[in-house]
Every structure is written in C-alpha cells, then in structure tokens.
Design an enzyme around this catalytic site. Sequence first.
Site, PDB file in Angstrom:
ATOM      1  N   SER A   4       0.820  -1.207   0.000  1.00  0.00           N
ATOM      2  CA  SER A   4       0.000   0.000   0.000  1.00  0.00           C
ATOM      3  C   SER A   4       0.853   1.255   0.000  1.00  0.00           C
ATOM      4  O   SER A   4       1.953   1.274   0.580  1.00  0.00           O
ATOM      5  CB  SER A   4      -0.842  -0.016   1.276  1.00  0.00           C
ATOM      6  OG  SER A   4      -1.439   1.239   1.477  1.00  0.00           O
ATOM      7  N   LYS A   7       1.789  -3.211   6.856  1.00  0.00           N
ATOM      8  CA  LYS A   7       2.098  -3.504   5.455  1.00  0.00           C
ATOM      9  C   LYS A   7       3.612  -3.474   5.219  1.00  0.00           C
ATOM     10  O   LYS A   7       4.161  -4.329   4.523  1.00  0.00           O
ATOM     11  CB  LYS A   7       1.394  -2.493   4.543  1.00  0.00           C
ATOM     12  CG  LYS A   7      -0.090  -2.736   4.418  1.00  0.00           C
ATOM     13  CD  LYS A   7      -0.328  -3.960   3.547  1.00  0.00           C
ATOM     14  CE  LYS A   7      -1.755  -4.404   3.484  1.00  0.00           C
ATOM     15  NZ  LYS A   7      -1.957  -5.592   2.645  1.00  0.00           N
ATOM     16  N   TYR A  54      -1.780   0.475  10.237  1.00  0.00           N
ATOM     17  CA  TYR A  54      -2.042  -0.156   8.941  1.00  0.00           C
ATOM     18  C   TYR A  54      -0.798  -0.081   8.051  1.00  0.00           C
ATOM     19  O   TYR A  54      -0.323  -1.097   7.534  1.00  0.00           O
ATOM     20  CB  TYR A  54      -3.229   0.529   8.239  1.00  0.00           C
ATOM     21  CG  TYR A  54      -3.371   0.086   6.806  1.00  0.00           C
ATOM     22  CD1 TYR A  54      -3.859  -1.182   6.505  1.00  0.00           C
ATOM     23  CD2 TYR A  54      -2.986   0.918   5.753  1.00  0.00           C
ATOM     24  CE1 TYR A  54      -3.950  -1.612   5.187  1.00  0.00           C
ATOM     25  CE2 TYR A  54      -3.089   0.497   4.439  1.00  0.00           C
ATOM     26  CZ  TYR A  54      -3.571  -0.766   4.159  1.00  0.00           C
ATOM     27  OH  TYR A  54      -3.658  -1.193   2.856  1.00  0.00           O
TER      28      TYR A  54
HETATM   29  N1  UFG Z   1     -12.465  10.971   3.168  1.00  0.00           N
HETATM   30  C1  UFG Z   1     -13.419  11.917   3.499  1.00  0.00           C
HETATM   31  N2  UFG Z   1     -14.676  11.486   3.755  1.00  0.00           N
HETATM   32  C2  UFG Z   1     -15.028  10.173   3.721  1.00  0.00           C
HETATM   33  C3  UFG Z   1     -14.046   9.206   3.386  1.00  0.00           C
HETATM   34  C4  UFG Z   1     -12.760   9.657   3.118  1.00  0.00           C
HETATM   35  O1  UFG Z   1     -13.134  13.113   3.557  1.00  0.00           O
HETATM   36  O2  UFG Z   1     -16.192   9.862   3.965  1.00  0.00           O
HETATM   37  C5  UFG Z   1     -11.115  11.437   2.859  1.00  0.00           C
HETATM   38  C6  UFG Z   1     -10.077  10.849   3.766  1.00  0.00           C
HETATM   39  O3  UFG Z   1      -9.990  11.592   4.943  1.00  0.00           O
HETATM   40  C7  UFG Z   1      -8.843  10.907   2.881  1.00  0.00           C
HETATM   41  C8  UFG Z   1      -9.405  10.700   1.476  1.00  0.00           C
HETATM   42  O4  UFG Z   1     -10.786  10.981   1.566  1.00  0.00           O
HETATM   43  O5  UFG Z   1      -8.285  12.172   2.956  1.00  0.00           O
HETATM   44  C9  UFG Z   1      -9.245   9.281   0.964  1.00  0.00           C
HETATM   45  O6  UFG Z   1      -9.714   8.401   1.975  1.00  0.00           O
HETATM   46  P1  UFG Z   1     -10.003   6.843   1.696  1.00  0.00           P
HETATM   47  O7  UFG Z   1     -10.488   6.261   2.968  1.00  0.00           O
HETATM   48  O8  UFG Z   1     -10.849   6.698   0.488  1.00  0.00           O
HETATM   49  O9  UFG Z   1      -8.586   6.275   1.326  1.00  0.00           O
HETATM   50  P2  UFG Z   1      -7.220   6.359   2.136  1.00  0.00           P
HETATM   51  O10 UFG Z   1      -6.368   7.314   1.374  1.00  0.00           O
HETATM   52  O11 UFG Z   1      -7.350   6.590   3.568  1.00  0.00           O
HETATM   53  O12 UFG Z   1      -6.728   4.859   2.081  1.00  0.00           O
HETATM   54  C10 UFG Z   1      -6.749   4.132   0.915  1.00  0.00           C
HETATM   55  C11 UFG Z   1      -6.802   2.631   1.205  1.00  0.00           C
HETATM   56  C12 UFG Z   1      -5.568   2.175   1.876  1.00  0.00           C
HETATM   57  C13 UFG Z   1      -4.379   2.638   1.162  1.00  0.00           C
HETATM   58  C14 UFG Z   1      -4.429   4.106   0.938  1.00  0.00           C
HETATM   59  C15 UFG Z   1      -3.243   4.568   0.152  1.00  0.00           C
HETATM   60  O13 UFG Z   1      -7.891   2.345   2.037  1.00  0.00           O
HETATM   61  O14 UFG Z   1      -5.578   0.781   1.920  1.00  0.00           O
HETATM   62  O15 UFG Z   1      -5.589   4.420   0.229  1.00  0.00           O
HETATM   63  O16 UFG Z   1      -3.386   5.888  -0.207  1.00  0.00           O
HETATM   64  F1  UFG Z   1      -3.277   2.362   1.857  1.00  0.00           F
END
Ligand code: UFG
Length: 336
Positions: free
Chosen positions: A117, A145, A141
Amino acid sequence: MRVLVTGGAGYIGSHAVRDLINSGHSVTVLDNLSKGHREAVDPRASFIVGNLSNQDLLIRTLHSHQIEAVIHFAGLIDVRESVHEPYKYYYTNLSLTLNLLYAMMKAGVKKIIYSSSAAVYGNPDINPIAEREHPEPITPYGRSKLMAETVIEDFGRAYGLSYIMLRYFNVAGASTDSILGEDHHPESHLIPRILHAANEGGVVEIFGTDYQTPDGTCIRDFIHVLDVARAHVLALNHLRPGIQEIYNIGSERGFSVKEVIAACEKATGKKISTIELKRRAGDPAILIANTQKIRKELKWMPLYPSIETIVQHSWHWHSTHPNGLEEPDDSAQIHH
Ligand code: UFG
C-alpha cells in the site's frame, strides 16, 4: 500458471481473479468471507472458504492444487480503524502473512505477489513518490504492510523466495460490465461513500479542510481497479526465480477530496450535500505515485486513468447494486 489467490472474494482480489483466468491462469481462491463476498468469486475458480491461520489447510491446498505462485490480497484495509485497533492489523496483515509464507516454504512454493500500500510512505515530503524513497508509515495499517514487506524481503534472502510487491494508491472503479464492484462493510473509502450518499440522499463527511493543499482537503491518486488487476497479471507473467521487486501502482495524478466530490456530482447528475469535519486520524495530506518503474519494467500503463471514468464506472455499479453484494454466507463450509 496455477495460482492461489488469498482474498479473491474481496474487491481488488475478485477483479484480479477474473483477469487472471481470462489470461489463461488456473486460479484457486482462499477467502474466509469475513470481508469478501461469495458471489464475487469467479465461478471458473476453485473456491475454498478458510482461514490463513490454518497452517494444515494452507499446506494441503498448496500441494493438492499444485500451486506455483501465491497472490496475497487478504488483509484489513481501514486506516482509521488501525489507529484504534492495532492488534487486529498486526495479527491479520503481519502474523497471517508470516503464516502463509511459512506454509509456502514448507510446500516448496517460491513465488508471491503481495498487496502492499501507498500507506507505507506515510506523509511524504516528495510527491509523486517513487519506490526508492524511504518508507515512513504513520499508522499501524501502514506499518503492518511495511513489516510484511520486510518479512517477504527476508524470506527472499534466506529461502530464495521471488516476489513482486505492489504498492497500491487509492483503488476505485468497478468492472465495465458492472458485475464486480466495491462493497465494504463498513465502507470507509471516499468514492463509494460519496456514491452511497448520492443514492440514498445522505451527507458526505469531509475529514479536514486545513491541510496544506490548494483547497485544504487531502489529495489522493486514484487508480482504476481494472488497471490494478492488470498489474497482477503482468507481475505474475514476469515472476521468475531471482525477481524481487517493489512497484507503485497509481495514475500519477492527484485529486482533492472536494474535487472528487465534484467529479461524483458530475457523474451522478446529483447535488451532494457535505459537512466539513475535523481531520481523520492517520491521513497524510498528499499521496501521489511515481509509477515510472512499473511502466518501464512491466510495460504497465493505466487504461482508465481519468477520474471521470473511474467515478462513472463506480456509479454504474452502485446505482445498479444499491444494496451491494450479499452479506457473508453463514452456511459456508469453513475450514478453520
Ligand atoms: N475521506 C473523506 N470522507 C469520507 C471518506 C474519506 O473526507 O467519507 C477522505 C479521507 O480523509 C482521505 C481521502 O478521503 O483524505 C481518501 O480516503 P479513503 O479512505 O478513500 O482512502 P485512504 O487514502 O485513507 O486509504 C486508501 C486505502 C488504503 C491505502 C491508501 C493509500 O484504504 O488501503 O488508500 O493511499 F493504503
């Protein structure tokens, strides 16, 4: 090749299984259906419902299906949850990977493709970030990984394991025939959460508007799940003794949370209500991939790089599956 795919009933795993079979590989899926869905498993694959903690089952399966390589998708993926429940993440993502690797060594299987990841990079100073940069994860997390990556590297040195570790950035989208799509319980990811809100009229929470980015919201690199699946097929075809590589998979372009919401409004034709909340634990401000290495060495390139296409495919799936896939099946015969 005869391949064991752990987590083949999950979101990315199910798309990859389909592409692997279409590319002529013979696939056995191992999934405990704790997160995955039986109906997402390609009917052409052999399917075993079982746990990675079951060393006997792993060794038996590797032998009886004459497995030549393992693709290890199974794992937990919710960054925020990992901050509050690290045990679950170190157990599932680290201990169970170790268990799988041990079974592989016992069964003489020496090839693995590992789902890593972008979270291993933490909050990088450099964006787009390349594989050679020092990983500094900021959440359990991301650390789980990276630790699993380290174990795989050590198995490479000690036991001649060949491996390709794929560091996914933000995977989204759905299959073009809308049979497979993203259905997590609970859903933590941005695009499906926005599309649920579009379907059901809910409010999208924006986590943090005070980041050092042009509009104050986090910036991510979204990559289509079909392009991620393709990378696994290319990696498998490339994997031979002596190959030990790490590759980023992303689109090399960043979109802010607010830009993604705007793209979803365009794709759905609906106005999406939002509420601005404080930062979510464990979120880096910006994560964008440098993918020159995989483009050059595996000749991979995204077929669906645009955020509009990614969101359109997701929306088509969500609007045709308003209730998602079926819930985990209790009648499944589970090999504990
Ligand atoms: N976000 C919001 N509102 C929501 C959901 C997410 O504002 O309802 C924001 C988060 O705070 C973040 C962005 O959108 O800033 C992306 O969030 P995601 O949860 O969609 O994805 P992440 O970037 O946290 O994580 C994902 C995968 C991980 C991986 C990561 C790598 O879940 O497994 O991408 O970038 F490691």
